[in-house]
Scaffold this motif. Structure first.
Motif, PDB file in Angstrom:
ATOM      1  N   GLU A  32     -35.022 -72.178  30.401  1.00 37.17           N
ATOM      2  CA  GLU A  32     -33.890 -72.285  29.485  1.00 37.17           C
ATOM      3  C   GLU A  32     -33.088 -70.989  29.433  1.00 37.17           C
ATOM      4  O   GLU A  32     -31.855 -70.999  29.398  1.00 37.17           O
ATOM      5  CB  GLU A  32     -34.380 -72.663  28.084  1.00 37.17           C
ATOM      6  N   GLN A  33     -33.787 -69.857  29.398  1.00 35.97           N
ATOM      7  CA  GLN A  33     -33.098 -68.565  29.370  1.00 35.97           C
ATOM      8  C   GLN A  33     -32.270 -68.371  30.639  1.00 35.97           C
ATOM      9  O   GLN A  33     -31.129 -67.891  30.590  1.00 35.97           O
ATOM     10  CB  GLN A  33     -34.121 -67.440  29.234  1.00 35.97           C
ATOM     11  N   ALA A  34     -32.847 -68.739  31.781  1.00 39.65           N
ATOM     12  CA  ALA A  34     -32.139 -68.582  33.051  1.00 39.65           C
ATOM     13  C   ALA A  34     -30.919 -69.495  33.108  1.00 39.65           C
ATOM     14  O   ALA A  34     -29.840 -69.089  33.554  1.00 39.65           O
ATOM     15  CB  ALA A  34     -33.082 -68.885  34.219  1.00 39.65           C
ATOM     16  N   TYR A  35     -31.073 -70.723  32.632  1.00 35.68           N
ATOM     17  CA  TYR A  35     -29.949 -71.665  32.656  1.00 35.68           C
ATOM     18  C   TYR A  35     -28.814 -71.149  31.771  1.00 35.68           C
ATOM     19  O   TYR A  35     -27.637 -71.233  32.146  1.00 35.68           O
ATOM     20  CB  TYR A  35     -30.400 -73.048  32.193  1.00 35.68           C
ATOM     21  N   GLN A  36     -29.137 -70.633  30.619  1.00 36.05           N
ATOM     22  CA  GLN A  36     -28.102 -70.122  29.723  1.00 36.05           C
ATOM     23  C   GLN A  36     -27.402 -68.901  30.321  1.00 36.05           C
ATOM     24  O   GLN A  36     -26.205 -68.688  30.086  1.00 36.05           O
ATOM     25  CB  GLN A  36     -28.710 -69.775  28.358  1.00 36.05           C
ATOM     26  N   GLN A 239     -28.330 -72.248  42.903  1.00 32.37           N
ATOM     27  CA  GLN A 239     -29.661 -71.875  42.433  1.00 32.37           C
ATOM     28  C   GLN A 239     -30.079 -72.734  41.244  1.00 32.37           C
ATOM     29  O   GLN A 239     -31.254 -73.083  41.083  1.00 32.37           O
ATOM     30  CB  GLN A 239     -29.691 -70.390  42.052  1.00 32.37           C
ATOM     31  N   THR A 240     -29.123 -73.112  40.396  1.00 37.72           N
ATOM     32  CA  THR A 240     -29.417 -73.980  39.256  1.00 37.72           C
ATOM     33  C   THR A 240     -29.943 -75.334  39.727  1.00 37.72           C
ATOM     34  O   THR A 240     -30.868 -75.900  39.127  1.00 37.72           O
ATOM     35  CB  THR A 240     -28.154 -74.190  38.399  1.00 37.72           C
ATOM     36  N   LEU A 241     -29.361 -75.866  40.793  1.00 40.95           N
ATOM     37  CA  LEU A 241     -29.838 -77.143  41.326  1.00 40.95           C
ATOM     38  C   LEU A 241     -31.294 -77.052  41.768  1.00 40.95           C
ATOM     39  O   LEU A 241     -32.083 -77.980  41.526  1.00 40.95           O
ATOM     40  CB  LEU A 241     -28.944 -77.577  42.497  1.00 40.95           C
ATOM     41  N   LEU A 242     -31.675 -75.950  42.397  1.00 38.94           N
ATOM     42  CA  LEU A 242     -33.077 -75.764  42.792  1.00 38.94           C
ATOM     43  C   LEU A 242     -33.981 -75.708  41.568  1.00 38.94           C
ATOM     44  O   LEU A 242     -35.065 -76.308  41.546  1.00 38.94           O
ATOM     45  CB  LEU A 242     -33.217 -74.478  43.611  1.00 38.94           C
ATOM     46  N   MET A 264     -41.149 -71.493  37.893  1.00 45.75           N
ATOM     47  CA  MET A 264     -41.099 -70.131  37.385  1.00 45.75           C
ATOM     48  C   MET A 264     -40.341 -69.224  38.352  1.00 45.75           C
ATOM     49  O   MET A 264     -39.462 -68.461  37.946  1.00 45.75           O
ATOM     50  CB  MET A 264     -42.509 -69.587  37.159  1.00 45.75           C
ATOM     51  N   ASP A 265     -40.650 -69.337  39.633  1.00 44.09           N
ATOM     52  CA  ASP A 265     -39.985 -68.493  40.633  1.00 44.09           C
ATOM     53  C   ASP A 265     -38.488 -68.792  40.697  1.00 44.09           C
ATOM     54  O   ASP A 265     -37.657 -67.872  40.770  1.00 44.09           O
ATOM     55  CB  ASP A 265     -40.614 -68.712  42.010  1.00 44.09           C
ATOM     56  N   ALA A 266     -38.132 -70.086  40.668  1.00 44.13           N
ATOM     57  CA  ALA A 266     -36.716 -70.468  40.734  1.00 44.13           C
ATOM     58  C   ALA A 266     -35.966 -69.978  39.510  1.00 44.13           C
ATOM     59  O   ALA A 266     -34.803 -69.561  39.593  1.00 44.13           O
ATOM     60  CB  ALA A 266     -36.589 -71.983  40.872  1.00 44.13           C
ATOM     61  N   SER A 267     -36.635 -70.008  38.359  1.00 39.20           N
ATOM     62  CA  SER A 267     -35.998 -69.557  37.127  1.00 39.20           C
ATOM     63  C   SER A 267     -35.776 -68.053  37.128  1.00 39.20           C
ATOM     64  O   SER A 267     -34.722 -67.566  36.699  1.00 39.20           O
ATOM     65  CB  SER A 267     -36.853 -69.966  35.914  1.00 39.20           C
ATOM     66  N   ASP A 269     -35.406 -66.247  39.804  1.00 37.31           N
ATOM     67  CA  ASP A 269     -34.334 -66.013  40.779  1.00 37.31           C
ATOM     68  C   ASP A 269     -32.965 -66.309  40.159  1.00 37.31           C
ATOM     69  O   ASP A 269     -31.994 -65.586  40.406  1.00 37.31           O
ATOM     70  CB  ASP A 269     -34.536 -66.891  42.014  1.00 37.31           C
ATOM     71  N   LEU A 270     -32.892 -67.376  39.356  1.00 41.60           N
ATOM     72  CA  LEU A 270     -31.621 -67.746  38.729  1.00 41.60           C
ATOM     73  C   LEU A 270     -31.180 -66.681  37.737  1.00 41.60           C
ATOM     74  O   LEU A 270     -30.004 -66.293  37.694  1.00 41.60           O
ATOM     75  CB  LEU A 270     -31.763 -69.099  38.026  1.00 41.60           C
ATOM     76  N   ARG A 271     -32.115 -66.182  36.935  1.00 39.92           N
ATOM     77  CA  ARG A 271     -31.764 -65.170  35.946  1.00 39.92           C
ATOM     78  C   ARG A 271     -31.318 -63.866  36.620  1.00 39.92           C
ATOM     79  O   ARG A 271     -30.314 -63.257  36.231  1.00 39.92           O
ATOM     80  CB  ARG A 271     -32.960 -64.901  35.019  1.00 39.92           C
ATOM     81  N   VAL A 272     -32.057 -63.438  37.624  1.00 44.71           N
ATOM     82  CA  VAL A 272     -31.699 -62.210  38.345  1.00 44.71           C
ATOM     83  C   VAL A 272     -30.348 -62.381  39.037  1.00 44.71           C
ATOM     84  O   VAL A 272     -29.494 -61.486  39.007  1.00 44.71           O
ATOM     85  CB  VAL A 272     -32.789 -61.846  39.368  1.00 44.71           C
ATOM     86  N   LEU A 273     -30.144 -63.551  39.644  1.00 45.27           N
ATOM     87  CA  LEU A 273     -28.883 -63.827  40.328  1.00 45.27           C
ATOM     88  C   LEU A 273     -27.717 -63.818  39.345  1.00 45.27           C
ATOM     89  O   LEU A 273     -26.630 -63.300  39.657  1.00 45.27           O
ATOM     90  CB  LEU A 273     -28.962 -65.177  41.034  1.00 45.27           C
ATOM     91  N   ALA A 274     -27.925 -64.360  38.144  1.00 41.71           N
ATOM     92  CA  ALA A 274     -26.861 -64.363  37.135  1.00 41.71           C
ATOM     93  C   ALA A 274     -26.453 -62.942  36.771  1.00 41.71           C
ATOM     94  O   ALA A 274     -25.261 -62.647  36.596  1.00 41.71           O
ATOM     95  CB  ALA A 274     -27.321 -65.124  35.892  1.00 41.71           C
ATOM     96  N   GLU A 275     -27.417 -62.044  36.677  1.00 43.16           N
ATOM     97  CA  GLU A 275     -27.107 -60.655  36.363  1.00 43.16           C
ATOM     98  C   GLU A 275     -26.344 -59.986  37.506  1.00 43.16           C
ATOM     99  O   GLU A 275     -25.395 -59.225  37.275  1.00 43.16           O
ATOM    100  CB  GLU A 275     -28.401 -59.899  36.056  1.00 43.16           C
ATOM    101  N   ARG A 276     -26.738 -60.293  38.726  1.00 45.20           N
ATOM    102  CA  ARG A 276     -26.054 -59.705  39.880  1.00 45.20           C
ATOM    103  C   ARG A 276     -24.617 -60.227  39.991  1.00 45.20           C
ATOM    104  O   ARG A 276     -23.689 -59.464  40.289  1.00 45.20           O
ATOM    105  CB  ARG A 276     -26.832 -60.016  41.155  1.00 45.20           C
ATOM    106  N   VAL A 277     -24.440 -61.521  39.775  1.00 45.80           N
ATOM    107  CA  VAL A 277     -23.098 -62.101  39.833  1.00 45.80           C
ATOM    108  C   VAL A 277     -22.223 -61.517  38.737  1.00 45.80           C
ATOM    109  O   VAL A 277     -21.052 -61.188  38.953  1.00 45.80           O
ATOM    110  CB  VAL A 277     -23.176 -63.640  39.714  1.00 45.80           C
ATOM    111  N   ARG A 278     -22.783 -61.383  37.540  1.00 46.17           N
ATOM    112  CA  ARG A 278     -22.018 -60.783  36.441  1.00 46.17           C
ATOM    113  C   ARG A 278     -21.554 -59.384  36.796  1.00 46.17           C
ATOM    114  O   ARG A 278     -20.383 -59.032  36.584  1.00 46.17           O
ATOM    115  CB  ARG A 278     -22.903 -60.732  35.182  1.00 46.17           C
TER     116      ARG A 278
END
Length: 284
Positions: A32-36, A239-242, A264-267, A269-278
């Motif tokens: 949920e945190q990663a999706y947000q 990444q969200t789709l994964l 857990m791993d996909a989540s 990755d999504l959270r880290v990716l969101a920070e990098r994109v930001r």
């Protein structure tokens, strides 16, 4: 493993596990945190699209620019508040996906049937708003509309059925039934970014400018920044789709412990990716 990923795992995996009752709940807190985190980037993109959509619509419809006419169905074009139809439809579609994810988390976390029914009502409202907004899109030529409208319309009866359920097992069956179309809706939104970029690009066009497809040279860096912003969101949606696939297997399809690890791993990755994109798309 780089430092950023290490910090993400420490804060998003170890701490939730310490405070959660089960590993499954911790996994979904992380998800949920990663999706947000990616949803924040989505809002940045849609806020930009809303501004561009108004510019394009006002140019294509003279009645929107003058003060002598008023059409209540075009109110969102007159004032820079809320979302014009195309942006509103995309945002509502994303809200529907967000609500669906919240229902998955609710099942994982042991929410009552009554709480899940309430979420189902929100899902129905989001899908209805999506379909209604798509029906009044004007001033924008897009092939995104028919496909997204068909998906929203197909999901509406199912969402209505889910509102009437009273036990968690039935919720699980119906959410599993809805997943292919919910996933397809997110894919359609992802693919619609090509048309979203066209709207943004058209908003920069000035009459009398010959080069750069009518875009003044001074505005080209802004367009490049917009393209980077949109590209970052596409990467996050991929990444969200994964992550959603993994979450669905864990909650709805009787997945194994290895599937929980994938989630857990996909989540992470999504959270880290969101920070990098930001960081990569932040205005300089």
């Amino acid at each position: 493993m780089n430092v950023l990923r290490s910090v993400a795992i420490l804060t998003l995996v170890i701490l939730p596990i310490l405070s959660a009752c089960t590993t499954g709940i911790a996994d979904f807190q992380l998800y949920e945190q990663a999706y947000q985190a990616q949803a924040v980037e989505a809002d940045r993109v849609l806020d930009r699209l809303a501004r561009a959509e108004r510019v394009v619509a006002r140019r294509s419809d003279p009645s929107l620019s003058g003060a002598f006419e008023f059409d209540p169905d075009k109110a969102s074009y007159y004032v820079d508040a809320g979302d014009p139809p195309l942006t509103g439809a995309i945002r509502s579609g994303l809200n529907a996906v967000t609500t669906y994810n919240a229902m998955l988390a609710g099942l994982a976390n042991g929410e009552s049937a009554a709480a899940l029914t309430s979420r189902a009502g929100t899902l129905y409202s989001n899908l209805l708003a999506t379909a209604e907004a798509l029906s009044v899109v004007a001033g924008v030529s897009t092939t995104f509309v028919p496909g997204a409208q068909a998906l929203a319309s197909r999901l509406l009866p199912l969402a209505e059925q889910i509102q009437k359920l009273r036990n968690r097992a039935a919720f699980r069956r119906k959410l599993l039934q809805a997943y292919p179309d919910m996933r397809a809706l997110l894919v359609r939104l992802r693919d619609g970014t090509r048309e979203m970029y066209t709207v943004i690009q058209r908003s920069y066009v000035k009459r009398g400018v010959i080069r750069n497809r009518g875009i003044p040279a001074a505005d080209m860096p802004k367009l490049e920044a917009d393209r980077k912003l949109l590209a970052g969101w596409v990467i996050l949606m991929d990444q969200t789709l994964l992550s959603m696939d993994a979450a669905t297997r864990v909650v709805l399809a009787g997945a194994s412990a290895s599937d929980a690890t994938v989630l857990m791993d996909a989540s992470v990755d999504l959270r880290v990716l969101a920070e990098r994109v930001r960081d990569a798309t932040r205005p300089q």
